[in-house]
Design an enzyme around this catalytic site. Structure first.
Site, short mmCIF file in Angstrom:
data_model
loop_
_atom_site.label_atom_id
_atom_site.label_comp_id
_atom_site.label_asym_id
_atom_site.label_seq_id
_atom_site.Cartn_x
_atom_site.Cartn_y
_atom_site.Cartn_z
N GLU A 6 -5.30 5.88 8.75
CA GLU A 6 -4.86 7.17 9.29
C GLU A 6 -6.01 8.15 9.55
O GLU A 6 -6.04 9.26 9.00
CB GLU A 6 -3.84 7.82 8.35
N GLU A 58 2.58 0.61 6.92
CA GLU A 58 3.27 1.51 5.99
C GLU A 58 4.57 1.97 6.63
O GLU A 58 4.60 2.30 7.81
CB GLU A 58 2.46 2.77 5.66
#
Length: 462
Positions: free
Chosen positions: A166, A366
């Site tokens: 991320e 995720e």
């Protein structure tokens, strides 16, 4: 209806070094370790990363427990601050080397594929104080050295690597929205940091390919994709969504997979005077070091509309000048996070990757649901009965399955997270795990969702 997934599908879960290990025997501090040391009140219940889920001490039992609920793959990260003694030379700390050796070896012994990530928001504080962290291209070079050391040490057993988790969150948290130390608001620096992170990823990929550490080895990146949906199909709303997508998603997605920036993005940043400093050699490096696969984190969509309120330009340039977020009427939410639950986006992501990103191999790295006060859902045996999480996973897998059926090249699904973990400023406020953690005693107990997941993994579907 039966949902069957492709052969050798990854059924797994993901965590990170800084969120699970604790600071035991760690010689350096990350920016989060440091922030907790100087301002513990910034963290929920003043719980910091010092113990976390105690994975440093309990990894053997923890990994066995993960295997017992059907995980055939597991992602974690190597902490720069644990492995490396000297950041300039990449000289290693032997305790760190041994710890990660033990974790990787046990994963292999248990038959769980280890996916190792190199950076999960855990920049060493020394590199921020000395050089400005990711604002500095010298730090990019040091990261490439760290990456090379990881590949040399563990590349014989680790087939799947990712460079960053991320990266857009580093940009947002540290430089735009003030939820990661140093909590700045500086759009110009934010864009330089985004560029430098792309560069660091490409340099790590270059090191990986030069070294030929594992003939079957693959290297990718983990991006949180939050598809931007326009409020209406009006020209202004569509344009707002396009800009939001470029800044929140495509600034890393296009560079990682296609080796170039979205044209509209660079034009806009040049016009606004906030384009990053770059060289032609660096642009070539990005073109020549694209990822082998993609990890996609998905939690919630982004709902945007044209800006209707006057933009406050007292803080200088910010992406918000081009759009505002809005709440879709009638949306479903997780009240503990105030996040919209929209599993349909999983299908949209799958089709976008299929059609616009060369149908690159990808997996859900995720997806999950953070819930506060899960003890209220415990049965008489102390098991968390988290039917809400089972429903959440099921719905997201159904839409993922639809995308796979229509040709998207997805090879796995990882839940965030195997065991309730420490979550930055939120600490343990919201729990995400398939396995619950009692913080004072560090007792770990499988939740109902853990047993559901085991069955799904064993049946390769549900």
């Amino acid at each position: 209806m039966k949902y069957k997934f492709p052969k050798n599908f990854w059924w797994g879960a993901a965590t990170s070094g800084p969120q699970s290990e604790g600071r035991f025997n760690k010689k350096h501090s990350s920016i989060f370790d440091y922030w907790y040391d100087i301002e513990p009140t910034a963290f929920y219940d003043q719980v910091g990363p010092n113990i976390a889920s105690n994975f440093y001490n309990s990894y053997e039992e923890d990994l066995k427990m993960m295997k017992s609920i059907g995980l055939n793959s597991f992602r974690t990260s190597i902490q720069w601050t644990r492995l490396i003694k000297n950041f300039e030379t990449a000289e290693v700390d032997e305790d760190g080397v041994n710890f990660y050796n033990n974790v990787i070896n046990q994963c292999v012994e248990l038959g769980m594929i280890p996916i190792i990530n190199l950076h999960h928001f855990d920049l060493p504080i020394e590199l921020y104080e000395k050089y400005g962290g990711w604002e500095s291209k010298h730090v990019v070079e040091l990261f490439a050295k760290f990456a090379k050391k990881c590949f040399q040490l563990y590349g014989d057993r680790v087939k799947y690597w990712t460079t960053f988790n991320e990266p857009i969150v580093i940009v947002q948290g540290q430089y735009l929205s003030q939820f990661h130390y140093p909590n700045l608001v500086n759009g110009k620096k934010a864009m330089q940091v985004a560029y430098n992170l792309n560069l660091a990823s490409a340099k790590a990929i270059e090191e990986f390919r030069k070294g030929k550490y594992n003939k079957d080895g693959k290297i990718g990146i983990v991006l949180n994709l939050t598809p931007a949906y326009p409020r209406t199909q009006s020209k202004d709303d569509l344009e707002a969504a396009d800009i939001a997508n470029m800044i929140d998603n495509r600034i890393f997605l296009d560079t990682a997979v296609l080796g170039k920036y979205p044209e509209g993005l660079t034009q806009m940043l040049e016009k606004d005077g906030v384009i990053w400093e770059y060289t032609e050699d660096e642009i070539k490096l990005l073109q020549n070091n694209k990822v082998d696969f993609l990890g996609v984190n998905f939690y919630q969509p982004l709902r945007v509309k044209k800006r209707e309120n006057k933009f406050d330009d007292s803080k200088g340039w910010l992406p918000d000048k081009y759009y505002e977020s809005y709440e879709k009427p009638g949306r479903r939410i997780n009240p503990d996070k105030n996040w919209e639950i929209y599993p349909e986006a999983m299908y949209d992501i799958a089709i976008n990757i299929r059609d616009n990103y060369e149908n690159i191999p990808w997996y859900v790295s995720e997806n999950g649901m953070g819930v506060h006060g899960e003890e209220k859902f415990m049965d008489e045996n102390g098991m968390v009965v988290d039917d809400y999480r089972i429903q959440f996973i099921t719905e997201h897998l159904q839409f993922l399955h639809k995308g796979i059926e229509e040709g998207s090249n997805c090879f796995g699904y990882h839940l965030w997270t195997p065991i309730d973990c420490w979550s930055w400023k939120n600490a343990y406020r919201n729990r995400y795990g398939l396995i619950s953690l009692d913080l004072p005693s560090q007792t770990k107990t499988i939740k109902k969702s853990g047993y559901w997941f085991k069955e799904a993994a064993e049946n390769n579907g549900f």
